[in-house]
Write an enzyme that holds these catalytic residues in place. Structure first.
Site, PDB file in Angstrom:
ATOM      1  N   LYS A  34      47.205  46.470  38.030  1.00 45.01           N
ATOM      2  CA  LYS A  34      46.953  46.646  39.467  1.00 45.01           C
ATOM      3  C   LYS A  34      46.594  45.305  40.115  1.00 45.01           C
ATOM      4  O   LYS A  34      46.249  44.352  39.404  1.00 45.01           O
ATOM      5  CB  LYS A  34      45.829  47.665  39.647  1.00 45.01           C
ATOM      6  CG  LYS A  34      44.546  47.269  38.944  1.00 45.01           C
ATOM      7  CD  LYS A  34      43.637  48.465  38.701  1.00 45.01           C
ATOM      8  CE  LYS A  34      42.318  48.008  38.114  1.00 45.01           C
ATOM      9  NZ  LYS A  34      41.498  49.141  37.655  1.00 45.01           N
ATOM     10  N   ARG A 127      33.580  58.672  41.518  1.00 40.52           N
ATOM     11  CA  ARG A 127      34.448  57.806  42.299  1.00 40.52           C
ATOM     12  C   ARG A 127      35.793  58.489  42.465  1.00 40.52           C
ATOM     13  O   ARG A 127      36.185  58.856  43.562  1.00 40.52           O
ATOM     14  CB  ARG A 127      34.571  56.443  41.604  1.00 40.52           C
ATOM     15  CG  ARG A 127      35.258  55.379  42.414  1.00 40.52           C
ATOM     16  CD  ARG A 127      35.396  54.082  41.650  1.00 40.52           C
ATOM     17  NE  ARG A 127      36.272  54.171  40.487  1.00 40.52           N
ATOM     18  CZ  ARG A 127      36.729  53.140  39.800  1.00 40.52           C
ATOM     19  NH1 ARG A 127      36.364  51.913  40.134  1.00 40.52           N
ATOM     20  NH2 ARG A 127      37.526  53.308  38.764  1.00 40.52           N
ATOM     21  N   TYR A 248      29.917  20.979  55.830  1.00 43.06           N
ATOM     22  CA  TYR A 248      29.418  21.878  56.882  1.00 43.06           C
ATOM     23  C   TYR A 248      27.925  22.123  56.725  1.00 43.06           C
ATOM     24  O   TYR A 248      27.426  22.331  55.609  1.00 43.06           O
ATOM     25  CB  TYR A 248      30.132  23.224  56.825  1.00 43.06           C
ATOM     26  CG  TYR A 248      31.505  23.232  57.444  1.00 43.06           C
ATOM     27  CD1 TYR A 248      31.695  22.885  58.781  1.00 43.06           C
ATOM     28  CD2 TYR A 248      32.605  23.618  56.692  1.00 43.06           C
ATOM     29  CE1 TYR A 248      32.962  22.917  59.356  1.00 43.06           C
ATOM     30  CE2 TYR A 248      33.875  23.661  57.246  1.00 43.06           C
ATOM     31  CZ  TYR A 248      34.049  23.308  58.579  1.00 43.06           C
ATOM     32  OH  TYR A 248      35.296  23.345  59.132  1.00 43.06           O
ATOM     33  N   MET A 296      37.076  26.311  53.869  1.00 41.16           N
ATOM     34  CA  MET A 296      38.224  27.210  53.681  1.00 41.16           C
ATOM     35  C   MET A 296      39.265  26.608  52.749  1.00 41.16           C
ATOM     36  O   MET A 296      39.792  27.287  51.860  1.00 41.16           O
ATOM     37  CB  MET A 296      38.857  27.532  55.038  1.00 41.16           C
ATOM     38  CG  MET A 296      39.966  28.570  54.952  1.00 41.16           C
ATOM     39  SD  MET A 296      40.808  28.840  56.520  1.00 41.16           S
ATOM     40  CE  MET A 296      39.513  29.587  57.489  1.00 41.16           C
TER      41      MET A 296
HETATM   42  C1  LIG Z   1      41.085  48.968  36.440  1.00 42.43           C
HETATM   43  C2  LIG Z   1      41.064  50.146  35.560  1.00 42.43           C
HETATM   44  C3  LIG Z   1      41.281  50.001  34.191  1.00 42.43           C
HETATM   45  C4  LIG Z   1      41.300  48.655  33.506  1.00 42.43           C
HETATM   46  O1  LIG Z   1      39.965  48.206  33.453  1.00 42.43           O
HETATM   47  P1  LIG Z   1      39.508  46.872  32.697  1.00 42.43           P
HETATM   48  O2  LIG Z   1      38.030  46.945  32.762  1.00 42.43           O
HETATM   49  O3  LIG Z   1      40.061  45.747  33.488  1.00 42.43           O
HETATM   50  O4  LIG Z   1      40.037  46.936  31.328  1.00 42.43           O
HETATM   51  C5  LIG Z   1      41.412  51.155  33.433  1.00 42.43           C
HETATM   52  N1  LIG Z   1      41.285  52.385  34.001  1.00 42.43           N
HETATM   53  C6  LIG Z   1      41.037  52.560  35.307  1.00 42.43           C
HETATM   54  C7  LIG Z   1      40.920  53.925  35.858  1.00 42.43           C
HETATM   55  C8  LIG Z   1      40.902  51.452  36.135  1.00 42.43           C
HETATM   56  O5  LIG Z   1      40.634  51.615  37.419  1.00 42.43           O
END
Ligand SMILES: *Cc1c(COP(=O)(O)O)cnc(C)c1O
Length: 356
Positions: A34, A127, A248, A296
């Protein structure tokens, strides 16, 4: 002016997948890709993982799933956030497997025609996923749709803290829900662990683990090989007097006559502003502290103790002397956020023969 360079070692990535796969024993090792493969580039990362033998992938969104389908036509692709409305038909058209998280997502999947899907359960993270109190009803009302469930999964909230009592509590809650799901979905495999859960022990691994950060060289997989190197050329060096300020807010003042090097990256490139005067970069294997605020597009470094460095010098921000997690800790965050914040302006170089 040369751009900073982000180097991704695809061979190290493949070795990290193989190491986690060896460690997970009989469980299959899926990959979380992702957020553009944690900021490292979906196409090269997914190609390298496929080359290493990974066949199951997890993305967060429908758009990410469609992008991955174009890269890996034969992979199993799961959408962690599930689908809704017309997205269900699009997921189906691309042979994506949604993780159905709530009764309304199951209903939308049925309305689109159904097919192979995953069911996510909430084992205590609050969640995503069907809550235990809703489970019997959704299994009863959607028995036909969920008969096509190929994966029943949940996610641990505290897997990076092995001694945390919530790990065992979530596992028990998951175990308690599994038989009722399997009564409706006999084919469904089970999955509870991401990287952290994979390391907790065999009882957390079930049929499939879903590893993300460990593949990319981050904690909690302490044995991971580093995957990312970040270097930057120096843009300019100046000499200032004791009492002069830098950057800054004039927040840093030289205590002695000093040399200040300016580097061409800043918070728009994921070098969090919280790192201002709070971390160091590495020059010729030795630390050089940040001096003043990260802006930035630029940051400033005190190179007074590096008399040999000049305006042709190259600085290491992440690399052999400086891991992504150490930099993240100085920013008050975690490796995951450092990686996904890296942004789009780097010159990206991919090392390794497994790129497809
Ligand atoms: C992001 C995610 C993972 C991978 O998690 P890591 O801690 O990066 O190994 C696995 N399962 C779900 C549901 C996630 O959201």
């Amino acid at each position: 002016m040369d751009a900073p360079v982000l180097t991704v070692d695809l061979d190290a990535l493949a070795r990290n997948w193989r190491a986690l796969d060896a460690l997970s024993g009989t469980a299959e090792t899926g990959a979380a890709v992702k957020a553009d493969a944690y900021g490292l580039g979906l196409a090269p990362v997914a190609g390298a993982l496929w080359g290493a033998g990974c066949r199951r992938f997890f993305v967060a969104t429908l758009a990410e799933g469609i992008a991955l389908r174009a890269i890996l036509p034969d992979a199993a692709v799961h959408i962690l956030n599930g689908v809704r409305g017309e997205g269900a038909a699009a997921a189906r058209a691309h042979r994506l497997i949604p993780c159905l998280n709530a009764p309304h997502q199951v209903a939308d999947w049925r309305a689109a025609g159904g097919g192979p899907c995953a069911l996510q359960l909430d084992s205590g993270m609050a969640r995503l996923g069907v809550q235990s109190g809703d489970l019997d009803a959704v299994l009863r009302d959607e028995a036909d749709t969920l008969a096509d469930c190929v994966l029943v999964m949940s996610h641990l909230a505290c897997a990076d803290e092995p001694a945390h009592p919530q790990n065992a509590a979530q596992r028990a809650a998951f175990e308690a829900m599994l038989p009722t799901v399997r009564a409706v979905a006999p084919r469904a495999e089970a999955s509870l662990a991401a990287t952290g859960g994979t390391l907790l022990g065999a009882e957390y691994r079930y049929d499939l683990v879903r590893c993300g950060i460990g593949l990319y060289g981050g904690l909690p997989f302490a044995d991971a090989e580093p995957v990312v190197t970040l270097t930057a050329p120096i843009v300019q060096i100046r000499t200032i007097a004791a009492g002069d300020s830098v950057g800054y807010g004039a927040s840093w003042t030289a205590a002695r006559p000093s040399r200040i090097a300016t580097l061409p990256l800043g918070y728009a490139d994921g070098i969090h502003r919280a790192l201002s005067s709070a971390t160091y970069v590495v020059i010729d294997g030795r630390p050089a502290p940040l001096a003043g605020r990260v802006s930035m597009d630029l940051l400033t470094v005190d190179v007074t103790d590096h008399p040999h460095v000049d305006e042709r010098g190259i600085v290491e921000i992440v690399g052999p002397h400086r891991g992504i997690d150490a930099l993240a800790a100085d920013a008050g965050t975690i490796g995951y956020e450092m990686l996904t914040a890296l942004g789009t302006r780097y010159e990206r170089r991919y090392k390794g023969a497994t790129r497809n």
